[in-house]
Design a protein around this motif. Structure first.
Motif, PDB file in Angstrom:
ATOM      1  N   PRO A  99       1.049  -1.612   0.240  1.00  0.00           N
ATOM      2  CA  PRO A  99       0.273   0.065   0.241  1.00  0.00           C
ATOM      3  C   PRO A  99       0.719   1.376  -0.160  1.00  0.00           C
ATOM      4  CG  PRO A  99      -0.936  -1.458   1.687  1.00  0.00           C
ATOM      5  CD  PRO A  99      -0.015  -2.251   1.231  1.00  0.00           C
ATOM      6  N   ARG A 114       0.130   5.902  -0.079  1.00  0.00           N
ATOM      7  CA  ARG A 114      -0.741   6.294   0.304  1.00  0.00           C
ATOM      8  C   ARG A 114       0.226   8.029  -0.481  1.00  0.00           C
ATOM      9  NH1 ARG A 114      -3.081   8.614   6.008  1.00  0.00           N
ATOM     10  NH2 ARG A 114      -4.337  10.264   5.004  1.00  0.00           N
ATOM     11  N   ASN A 166      -4.293  12.081   0.321  1.00  0.00           N
ATOM     12  CA  ASN A 166      -5.550  11.193   1.005  1.00  0.00           C
ATOM     13  C   ASN A 166      -5.788  10.119   0.176  1.00  0.00           C
ATOM     14  OD1 ASN A 166      -5.662  13.266   3.171  1.00  0.00           O
ATOM     15  ND2 ASN A 166      -7.279  14.312   1.670  1.00  0.00           N
ATOM     16  N   SER A 167      -5.466   9.862  -0.249  1.00  0.00           N
ATOM     17  CA  SER A 167      -6.064   8.468  -1.802  1.00  0.00           C
ATOM     18  C   SER A 167      -4.439   7.499  -1.506  1.00  0.00           C
ATOM     19  CB  SER A 167      -5.713   8.550  -2.956  1.00  0.00           C
ATOM     20  OG  SER A 167      -6.511   9.416  -2.986  1.00  0.00           O
ATOM     21  N   TRP A 168      -5.493   6.480  -1.599  1.00  0.00           N
ATOM     22  CA  TRP A 168      -4.146   4.827  -1.761  1.00  0.00           C
ATOM     23  C   TRP A 168      -4.204   3.813  -2.925  1.00  0.00           C
ATOM     24  CZ3 TRP A 168      -1.372   3.441   2.691  1.00  0.00           C
ATOM     25  CH2 TRP A 168      -1.884   4.413   4.197  1.00  0.00           C
ATOM     26  N   TYR A 223      -7.953   5.266  -4.670  1.00  0.00           N
ATOM     27  CA  TYR A 223      -8.447   4.320  -3.750  1.00  0.00           C
ATOM     28  C   TYR A 223      -8.694   5.353  -2.436  1.00  0.00           C
ATOM     29  CZ  TYR A 223      -8.270   0.779  -7.548  1.00  0.00           C
ATOM     30  OH  TYR A 223      -8.493   0.366  -8.253  1.00  0.00           O
ATOM     31  N   ASP A 224      -9.808   5.119  -1.553  1.00  0.00           N
ATOM     32  CA  ASP A 224      -9.902   5.860  -0.108  1.00  0.00           C
ATOM     33  C   ASP A 224      -9.330   4.402   1.133  1.00  0.00           C
ATOM     34  OD1 ASP A 224     -11.203   7.846  -1.054  1.00  0.00           O
ATOM     35  OD2 ASP A 224     -13.069   6.580  -0.990  1.00  0.00           O
ATOM     36  N   SER A 225      -9.058   3.200   0.408  1.00  0.00           N
ATOM     37  CA  SER A 225      -8.547   2.527   1.697  1.00  0.00           C
ATOM     38  C   SER A 225      -8.362   1.265   0.533  1.00  0.00           C
ATOM     39  CB  SER A 225      -9.976   2.235   2.961  1.00  0.00           C
ATOM     40  OG  SER A 225      -9.086   0.739   3.738  1.00  0.00           O
ATOM     41  N   VAL A 244      -6.458  -2.937   1.070  1.00  0.00           N
ATOM     42  CA  VAL A 244      -5.695  -4.245   1.801  1.00  0.00           C
ATOM     43  C   VAL A 244      -4.613  -4.853   1.451  1.00  0.00           C
ATOM     44  CG1 VAL A 244      -6.574  -6.314   3.041  1.00  0.00           C
ATOM     45  CG2 VAL A 244      -8.352  -4.300   2.699  1.00  0.00           C
ATOM     46  N   GLN A 273     -11.564   0.006  -1.200  1.00  0.00           N
ATOM     47  CA  GLN A 273     -13.019   0.851  -1.972  1.00  0.00           C
ATOM     48  C   GLN A 273     -12.833   1.856  -1.811  1.00  0.00           C
ATOM     49  OE1 GLN A 273     -12.758   1.923   2.629  1.00  0.00           O
ATOM     50  NE2 GLN A 273     -15.370   2.215   2.567  1.00  0.00           N
ATOM     51  N   TRP A 300     -16.853  -1.636  -1.418  1.00  0.00           N
ATOM     52  CA  TRP A 300     -15.654  -2.272  -1.885  1.00  0.00           C
ATOM     53  C   TRP A 300     -15.737  -3.352  -3.545  1.00  0.00           C
ATOM     54  CZ3 TRP A 300     -11.175  -2.414   1.372  1.00  0.00           C
ATOM     55  CH2 TRP A 300     -11.871  -2.111   2.415  1.00  0.00           C
TER      56      TRP A 300
END
Length: 131
Positions: free
Chosen positions: A28, A30, A33-35, A50-52, A54, A72, A77
């Motif tokens: 991941p 960052r 504020n995005s991933w 993406y906001d989140s 995995v 996400q 999702w």
């Protein structure tokens, strides 16, 4: 730091080093504020939109060796592959892997609050279940 923590840290570093030598690993990443994802060796990235996310290492399709990651956007999702291509569209309120023994099967909750079972993009059941 206790001896057991040193041993665990050492084993983690060794396993990561071995994995890097064997496969490209995306972690991941960052940006603002995005991933997104970035390769440890710096050769590949998946844009941070993406906001989140995995981590990829948790979702491995053992039949083909392909790795997938949950992502996400907003409250929804989906699943992407290591090239950033959509495997399961980002349109589910919940999405989780059924088990590590069957990593390509997912329980999904649609926008109407109903659950169903997916195999990648294929629907195995209708979204009619309350739980």
């Amino acid at each position: 730091m206790s001896r057991s923590k040193h041993i665990i840290t050492f084993l983690f570093i060794v396993s990561c080093t071995f994995s890097i030598a064997q496969n490209e690993i995306l972690v991941p990443n960052r940006v603002g504020n995005s991933w997104g994802f970035k390769a440890i060796n710096g050769t590949k990235t998946i844009k941070a939109v993406y906001d989140s996310v995995v981590h990829f290492s948790h979702y491995i399709d053992t039949k083909k060796g392909a790795k997938h990651a949950l992502v996400q956007k907003g409250n929804l999702w989906g699943l992407i592959d290591m090239q950033g291509k959509t495997v399961i569209p980002i349109e589910y309120e919940q999405l989780r892997q059924v088990s590590e023994n069957n990593p390509s099967y997912y329980i999904a909750k649609n926008k109407k609050g109903k659950f169903g079972l997916l195999y990648k993009k294929k629907f195995l059941t209708a979204f009619t279940y309350d739980t």
